[in-house]
Motif scaffolding. Structure first.
Motif, mmCIF file in Angstrom:
data_model
loop_
_atom_site.group_PDB
_atom_site.id
_atom_site.type_symbol
_atom_site.label_atom_id
_atom_site.label_comp_id
_atom_site.label_asym_id
_atom_site.label_seq_id
_atom_site.Cartn_x
_atom_site.Cartn_y
_atom_site.Cartn_z
ATOM 1 N N LEU A 14 0.835 -1.210 0.000
ATOM 2 C CA LEU A 14 0.000 0.000 0.000
ATOM 3 C C LEU A 14 0.866 1.255 0.000
ATOM 4 O O LEU A 14 0.599 2.198 -0.758
ATOM 5 C CB LEU A 14 -0.929 -0.004 1.227
ATOM 6 C CG LEU A 14 -1.853 1.206 1.348
ATOM 7 C CD1 LEU A 14 -2.771 1.301 0.129
ATOM 8 C CD2 LEU A 14 -2.664 1.134 2.640
ATOM 9 N N MET A 17 2.344 1.699 -3.484
ATOM 10 C CA MET A 17 1.360 2.117 -4.486
ATOM 11 C C MET A 17 0.949 3.573 -4.296
ATOM 12 O O MET A 17 0.753 4.310 -5.268
ATOM 13 C CB MET A 17 0.139 1.207 -4.426
ATOM 14 C CG MET A 17 0.410 -0.232 -4.857
ATOM 15 S SD MET A 17 0.839 -0.369 -6.612
ATOM 16 C CE MET A 17 -0.750 -0.012 -7.381
ATOM 17 N N MET A 46 -2.348 -7.283 -2.978
ATOM 18 C CA MET A 46 -3.046 -6.368 -3.880
ATOM 19 C C MET A 46 -4.518 -6.733 -3.995
ATOM 20 O O MET A 46 -5.387 -5.855 -4.066
ATOM 21 C CB MET A 46 -2.360 -6.365 -5.251
ATOM 22 C CG MET A 46 -0.938 -5.825 -5.166
ATOM 23 S SD MET A 46 -0.063 -5.725 -6.734
ATOM 24 C CE MET A 46 -0.762 -4.233 -7.410
ATOM 25 N N ALA A 50 -7.474 -4.281 -2.707
ATOM 26 C CA ALA A 50 -8.548 -3.931 -3.633
ATOM 27 C C ALA A 50 -9.901 -4.237 -3.000
ATOM 28 O O ALA A 50 -10.865 -3.464 -3.142
ATOM 29 C CB ALA A 50 -8.374 -4.694 -4.942
ATOM 30 N N LEU A 55 -7.094 0.016 -2.909
ATOM 31 C CA LEU A 55 -6.623 0.021 -4.289
ATOM 32 C C LEU A 55 -7.814 -0.170 -5.209
ATOM 33 O O LEU A 55 -8.788 -0.823 -4.843
ATOM 34 C CB LEU A 55 -5.610 -1.117 -4.531
ATOM 35 C CG LEU A 55 -4.275 -1.080 -3.784
ATOM 36 C CD1 LEU A 55 -3.418 -2.275 -4.205
ATOM 37 C CD2 LEU A 55 -3.523 0.213 -4.015
ATOM 38 N N GLU A 57 -9.106 -1.750 -8.776
ATOM 39 C CA GLU A 57 -8.724 -2.813 -9.700
ATOM 40 C C GLU A 57 -9.425 -2.633 -11.043
ATOM 41 O O GLU A 57 -10.628 -2.386 -11.091
ATOM 42 C CB GLU A 57 -9.099 -4.169 -9.102
ATOM 43 C CG GLU A 57 -8.771 -5.352 -10.011
ATOM 44 C CD GLU A 57 -9.293 -6.661 -9.427
ATOM 45 O OE1 GLU A 57 -8.618 -7.203 -8.526
ATOM 46 O OE2 GLU A 57 -10.375 -7.099 -9.858
ATOM 47 N N TYR A 66 -3.791 -2.419 -10.993
ATOM 48 C CA TYR A 66 -4.199 -1.800 -9.732
ATOM 49 C C TYR A 66 -3.626 -0.386 -9.638
ATOM 50 O O TYR A 66 -2.529 -0.107 -10.134
ATOM 51 C CB TYR A 66 -3.700 -2.619 -8.545
ATOM 52 C CG TYR A 66 -4.238 -4.022 -8.494
ATOM 53 C CD1 TYR A 66 -5.357 -4.334 -7.741
ATOM 54 C CD2 TYR A 66 -3.625 -5.055 -9.208
ATOM 55 C CE1 TYR A 66 -5.858 -5.637 -7.692
ATOM 56 C CE2 TYR A 66 -4.119 -6.357 -9.176
ATOM 57 C CZ TYR A 66 -5.229 -6.639 -8.418
ATOM 58 O OH TYR A 66 -5.724 -7.915 -8.378
ATOM 59 N N ALA A 68 -3.712 3.188 -6.713
ATOM 60 C CA ALA A 68 -4.141 3.681 -5.405
ATOM 61 C C ALA A 68 -5.440 4.468 -5.534
ATOM 62 O O ALA A 68 -5.705 5.103 -6.561
ATOM 63 C CB ALA A 68 -3.043 4.543 -4.799
ATOM 64 N N ASP A 69 -6.266 4.407 -4.494
ATOM 65 C CA ASP A 69 -7.527 5.154 -4.454
ATOM 66 C C ASP A 69 -7.225 6.639 -4.576
ATOM 67 O O ASP A 69 -6.519 7.219 -3.732
ATOM 68 C CB ASP A 69 -8.254 4.854 -3.147
ATOM 69 C CG ASP A 69 -9.572 5.597 -3.059
ATOM 70 O OD1 ASP A 69 -10.044 6.092 -4.099
ATOM 71 O OD2 ASP A 69 -10.110 5.676 -1.938
#
Length: 212
Positions: A14, A17, A46, A50, A55, A57, A66, A68-69
């Motif tokens: 995390l 990412m 991952m 998700a 994350l 997807e 994937y 990151a938000d």
């Protein structure tokens, strides 16, 4: 994998990412993180992130990607984006300029790679000068008409020549007799016989036995 190791793997992925903030596949993360986690651990991390919504997807055929938000990042207005685009353009120009410079330097390096260094050239000269002096001395002797070979050496050369020419003639005669015997029962020409058995004559090689 224990819960603590799984949690640590999730956190490491995390953090990576979020820091990179760009789309990655499991294989990308596995390779970019130095393969410290193992591919199975990367895959589980991952997929778990998700599922938790940390994350996002996206599936493209058989490939999963994937990212990151994005809601956790501050909004960027159009002015900032434009400034970033301008900065990117400037950096690309600098990259091109430096790349052109590198190619120029590489071309110059290629030209000089085949040139002797000063030290190597001096070593070469130190070997050439004595050879020049030897050749000058030899030339001077030739101009003076001095004998450079003894009578014994000269006689030896002539005797060897006579012996080898005599042996040449002898072997040529023996070979000729053998071929003539074969040709008595051979249905084709002499030339065809030589071609069939792969014989090359003196004439084929443009040489002949010396007269004397």
């Amino acid at each position: 994998m224990s819960k603590s190791k799984e949690s640590a793997a999730n956190q490491a992925v995390l953090v990576y990412m979020i820091k990179q903030n760009r789309p990655y596949s499991v294989q990308d993360v596995f390779q970019n993180m130095g393969k410290d986690l193992g591919k199975t651990a990367c895959t589980k991390a991952m997929e778990s992130l998700a599922a938790e919504g940390k994350l996002k997807e996206k599936v493209y055929g058989k490939q999963k990607v994937y990212v990151a938000d994005q809601s956790q990042y501050p909004a960027v207005d159009d002015t900032e984006i434009k400034a970033m685009d301008e900065k990117i353009a400037q950096l690309n120009d600098q990259i091109k300029l430096h790349s052109d410079g590198i190619r120029t330097l590489e071309s110059e390096l290629h030209l000089f790679s085949g040139v002797l260094s000063t030290a190597a050239a001096r070593d070469e000269l130190s070997n050439i000068y004595p050879e020049i002096e030897k050749l000058k001395a030899k030339l001077a002797k030739l101009k003076e008409g001095r004998v450079l070979i003894s009578k014994e050496e000269k006689d030896k050369v002539y005797n060897n020549r006579e012996k080898y020419v005599k042996e040449w003639r002898k072997r040529k005669r023996i070979a000729s007799d053998i071929f003539n015997s074969i040709l008595e029962g051979y249905p084709k020409t002499k030339k065809q016989l030589f071609e069939d058995i792969g014989v090359e004559t003196d004439e084929d090689c443009n040489v002949k036995v010396p007269d004397k």
